[in-house]
Design a protein around this motif. Structure first.
Motif, mmCIF file in Angstrom:
data_model
loop_
_atom_site.group_PDB
_atom_site.id
_atom_site.type_symbol
_atom_site.label_atom_id
_atom_site.label_comp_id
_atom_site.label_asym_id
_atom_site.label_seq_id
_atom_site.Cartn_x
_atom_site.Cartn_y
_atom_site.Cartn_z
ATOM 1 N N GLY A 69 0.852 -1.176 0.067
ATOM 2 C CA GLY A 69 -0.047 -0.056 0.071
ATOM 3 C C GLY A 69 0.679 1.312 0.146
ATOM 4 N N LEU A 70 1.871 1.215 0.915
ATOM 5 C CA LEU A 70 2.735 2.451 0.814
ATOM 6 C C LEU A 70 3.802 2.572 -0.332
ATOM 7 C CD1 LEU A 70 4.014 2.073 4.481
ATOM 8 C CD2 LEU A 70 2.690 3.805 3.668
ATOM 9 N N ALA A 71 4.087 1.519 -0.964
ATOM 10 C CA ALA A 71 4.788 1.707 -2.206
ATOM 11 C C ALA A 71 3.904 2.080 -3.349
ATOM 12 C CB ALA A 71 5.518 0.279 -2.618
ATOM 13 N N MET A 72 2.497 1.483 -3.305
ATOM 14 C CA MET A 72 1.833 1.836 -4.407
ATOM 15 C C MET A 72 1.413 3.518 -4.192
ATOM 16 S SD MET A 72 -1.649 -0.148 -5.589
ATOM 17 C CE MET A 72 -0.940 -1.642 -5.551
ATOM 18 N N TRP A 73 1.290 3.917 -2.911
ATOM 19 C CA TRP A 73 0.941 5.472 -2.777
ATOM 20 C C TRP A 73 2.363 6.263 -3.225
ATOM 21 C CZ3 TRP A 73 -0.571 7.059 2.970
ATOM 22 C CH2 TRP A 73 -0.772 8.387 3.051
ATOM 23 N N ARG A 74 3.425 5.974 -3.118
ATOM 24 C CA ARG A 74 4.568 6.497 -3.229
ATOM 25 C C ARG A 74 5.160 6.434 -4.899
ATOM 26 N NH1 ARG A 74 8.212 9.065 -4.700
ATOM 27 N NH2 ARG A 74 10.345 9.475 -3.938
ATOM 28 N N TRP A 75 4.788 5.287 -5.394
ATOM 29 C CA TRP A 75 5.271 5.074 -6.728
ATOM 30 C C TRP A 75 4.149 4.517 -7.638
ATOM 31 C CZ3 TRP A 75 8.470 2.787 -2.876
ATOM 32 C CH2 TRP A 75 9.675 3.425 -2.710
ATOM 33 N N HIS A 76 4.096 5.178 -8.796
ATOM 34 C CA HIS A 76 3.299 4.801 -9.893
ATOM 35 C C HIS A 76 3.956 4.356 -10.774
ATOM 36 C CE1 HIS A 76 0.123 4.462 -12.838
ATOM 37 N NE2 HIS A 76 0.515 5.540 -13.808
ATOM 38 N N ARG A 77 4.455 2.992 -10.628
ATOM 39 C CA ARG A 77 5.248 2.210 -11.484
ATOM 40 C C ARG A 77 4.948 0.839 -11.681
ATOM 41 N NH1 ARG A 77 8.157 6.297 -13.211
ATOM 42 N NH2 ARG A 77 9.509 7.064 -12.036
ATOM 43 N N ARG A 78 5.459 0.151 -12.887
ATOM 44 C CA ARG A 78 4.891 -1.172 -13.167
ATOM 45 C C ARG A 78 5.320 -2.108 -12.077
ATOM 46 N NH1 ARG A 78 6.152 -0.809 -19.508
ATOM 47 N NH2 ARG A 78 4.081 0.255 -20.003
ATOM 48 N N TRP A 79 6.544 -1.932 -11.542
ATOM 49 C CA TRP A 79 7.105 -2.861 -10.510
ATOM 50 C C TRP A 79 6.289 -2.877 -9.405
ATOM 51 C CZ3 TRP A 79 8.612 -1.616 -5.615
ATOM 52 C CH2 TRP A 79 9.139 -0.508 -5.274
ATOM 53 N N VAL A 80 5.627 -1.928 -8.914
ATOM 54 C CA VAL A 80 4.902 -1.779 -7.718
ATOM 55 C C VAL A 80 3.707 -2.558 -8.198
ATOM 56 C CG1 VAL A 80 3.425 -0.463 -6.127
ATOM 57 C CG2 VAL A 80 5.727 0.219 -7.122
ATOM 58 N N TYR A 81 3.048 -2.494 -9.269
ATOM 59 C CA TYR A 81 1.830 -3.177 -9.564
ATOM 60 C C TYR A 81 2.036 -4.810 -9.870
ATOM 61 C CZ TYR A 81 0.306 1.605 -10.063
ATOM 62 O OH TYR A 81 0.079 2.887 -9.753
ATOM 63 N N ARG A 82 3.087 -4.917 -10.324
ATOM 64 C CA ARG A 82 3.513 -6.492 -10.628
ATOM 65 C C ARG A 82 4.023 -7.214 -9.353
ATOM 66 N NH1 ARG A 82 6.824 -5.638 -16.492
ATOM 67 N NH2 ARG A 82 4.942 -4.770 -17.342
ATOM 68 N N LEU A 83 4.510 -6.379 -8.459
ATOM 69 C CA LEU A 83 4.764 -6.936 -6.959
ATOM 70 C C LEU A 83 3.417 -7.130 -6.295
ATOM 71 C CD1 LEU A 83 6.704 -7.675 -4.630
ATOM 72 C CD2 LEU A 83 6.831 -5.357 -3.996
ATOM 73 N N ALA A 84 2.528 -6.343 -6.408
ATOM 74 C CA ALA A 84 1.337 -6.562 -5.508
ATOM 75 C C ALA A 84 0.535 -7.618 -6.318
ATOM 76 C CB ALA A 84 0.369 -5.073 -6.034
ATOM 77 N N GLY A 85 0.663 -7.862 -7.564
ATOM 78 C CA GLY A 85 0.042 -9.057 -8.090
ATOM 79 C C GLY A 85 0.525 -10.307 -7.704
ATOM 80 N N ALA A 86 1.888 -10.173 -7.802
ATOM 81 C CA ALA A 86 2.633 -11.475 -7.316
ATOM 82 C C ALA A 86 2.305 -11.863 -5.739
ATOM 83 C CB ALA A 86 4.036 -11.297 -7.547
ATOM 84 N N VAL A 87 2.235 -10.807 -4.838
ATOM 85 C CA VAL A 87 1.941 -11.042 -3.471
ATOM 86 C C VAL A 87 0.603 -11.812 -3.637
ATOM 87 C CG1 VAL A 87 1.634 -10.004 -1.055
ATOM 88 C CG2 VAL A 87 3.872 -9.570 -2.555
ATOM 89 N N MET A 88 -0.402 -10.966 -4.175
ATOM 90 C CA MET A 88 -1.773 -11.370 -4.048
ATOM 91 C C MET A 88 -1.933 -12.729 -4.677
ATOM 92 S SD MET A 88 -4.959 -9.817 -6.107
ATOM 93 C CE MET A 88 -4.336 -10.643 -7.727
ATOM 94 N N LEU A 89 -1.207 -12.988 -5.784
ATOM 95 C CA LEU A 89 -1.333 -14.436 -6.156
ATOM 96 C C LEU A 89 -0.849 -15.402 -5.257
ATOM 97 C CD1 LEU A 89 -0.381 -14.101 -9.926
ATOM 98 C CD2 LEU A 89 -2.432 -14.941 -9.191
ATOM 99 N N LEU A 90 0.379 -15.043 -4.659
ATOM 100 C CA LEU A 90 1.064 -16.214 -3.485
ATOM 101 C C LEU A 90 -0.084 -16.177 -2.203
ATOM 102 C CD1 LEU A 90 3.168 -17.789 -2.412
ATOM 103 C CD2 LEU A 90 4.169 -15.570 -1.397
#
Length: 129
Positions: A69-90
């Protein structure tokens, strides 16, 4: 309708989607920490999780949610959304293995992850690398 108006709506929709996901991840992390002995604990007990693992797993998941949540707030970057997706999938995979009945929860414990994944894909398309 001019192209500028369409672009404005596109950006506004993306901003609202991002804000909603930030709120979701931060709220989930906070609620998990506040309710450490609540619903998450009950679910893990019902899944037969060893007592010694319950609090550390809940805290780790809550911290992951807060960091995303904090990373998404701070950065609008692909790596953030991909990390969020990977964690959600896990987390979805782990929850499916230990408590597959969560897919039948009328409040959408796991099914909510499908529209979240779609929003992450949309935001990923729009984000700089």
């Amino acid at each position: 309708m001019g192209i500028g108006r369409v672009n404005f709506r596109h950006r506004r929709t993306r901003v609202v989607a991002r804000a909603g996901l930030i709120a979701l991840w931060l709220a989930t992390g906070v609620v998990s920490l506040i309710g450490l002995d609540g619903q998450s604990r009950a679910l893990m007990v019902s899944a037969g999780t060893p007592e010694a693992w319950i609090a550390p797993v809940i805290v780790a998941g809550a911290l992951a949610d807060l960091l995303i949540g904090l990373a998404m707030w701070r950065w609008h970057r692909r790596w953030v959304y991909r990390l969020a997706g990977a964690v959600m999938l896990l987390m979805t995979a782990v929850a499916t293995v230990i408590l597959p009945t969560l897919w039948l929860d009328p409040l959408g414990s796991l099914t909510k992850n499908l529209p979240i994944a779609i929003l992450l894909l949309i935001l990923d398309e729009d984000a700089p690398a």
